[in-house]
Design a protein around this motif. Structure first.
Motif: not given
Length: 181
Positions: A53-58, A69-72, A118-122
């Motif tokens: 709900a709060r972070a960028r999770v893929f 999965f990856c969280v950023a 995650a890099g792109r989204a960050s």
């Protein structure tokens, strides 16, 4: 290999993310962490629901299976602080990243696709670099991040893992990751 893809995690992915977290740690870290620490991973779905709900999770999928999965998220100050206690100039634009792929699905490009997403989204969120903490003895994770161009930045920490010290190193690198076709 079946179709492989990465997408943003949805709330209905939380039980599978929690399972991947639990099973991957039990497999990869059983020699590093006490059994009671690994057993405590039974109840992580609530934390993962909050992260989704709060972070960028893929999530990475191969065919119909979620395999990693990856969280950023923007790194909190205490995660990006230098060993001497000072903050780097880019502290406010540093992403904290964590990638997990189930070992049985490893070496198929899922981790690289997750880190790239995650890099792109960050970058889109204004971040300029990424960091990750990995157990010093985790050669697989160290090799993964090194292949992505991330290296140790000289900062280490020791965590209390159920009464056993766990030494982690911080790796850092760029957020623009190119994948081979």
């Amino acid at each position: 290999m079946a179709d492989a893809a990465v997408r943003t995690a949805k709330p209905e992915d939380v039980p599978e993310i929690a399972r991947i977290h639990r099973e991957t740690w039990r497999t990869a870290y059983r020699s590093l962490l006490p059994g009671e620490v690994l057993d405590s991973l039974e109840d992580t779905a609530g934390a993962w629901a909050e992260a989704v709900a709060r972070a960028r999770v893929f999530v990475a999928a191969e065919g119909d299976w979620l395999v990693g999965f990856c969280v950023a998220a923007t790194a909190p100050d205490d995660e990006v602080t230098r060993a001497d206690g000072t903050l780097p100039d880019d502290a406010a634009t540093t992403a904290l990243v964590s990638v997990l792929v189930e070992p049985r699905w490893g070496r198929r490009g899922h981790g690289g696709r997750l880190l790239a997403a995650a890099g792109r989204a960050s970058e889109e969120a204004g971040c300029t670099r990424g960091i990750a903490w990995i157990p010093e003895a985790d050669e697989a994770s160290g090799g993964f991040y090194a292949k992505a161009g991330w290296e140790g930045d000289g900062t280490v920490r020791t965590l209390d893992a159920g009464g056993r010290p766990l030494r982690e190193i911080r790796v850092s690198g760029g957020l623009t990751l190119l994948l081979e076709p």
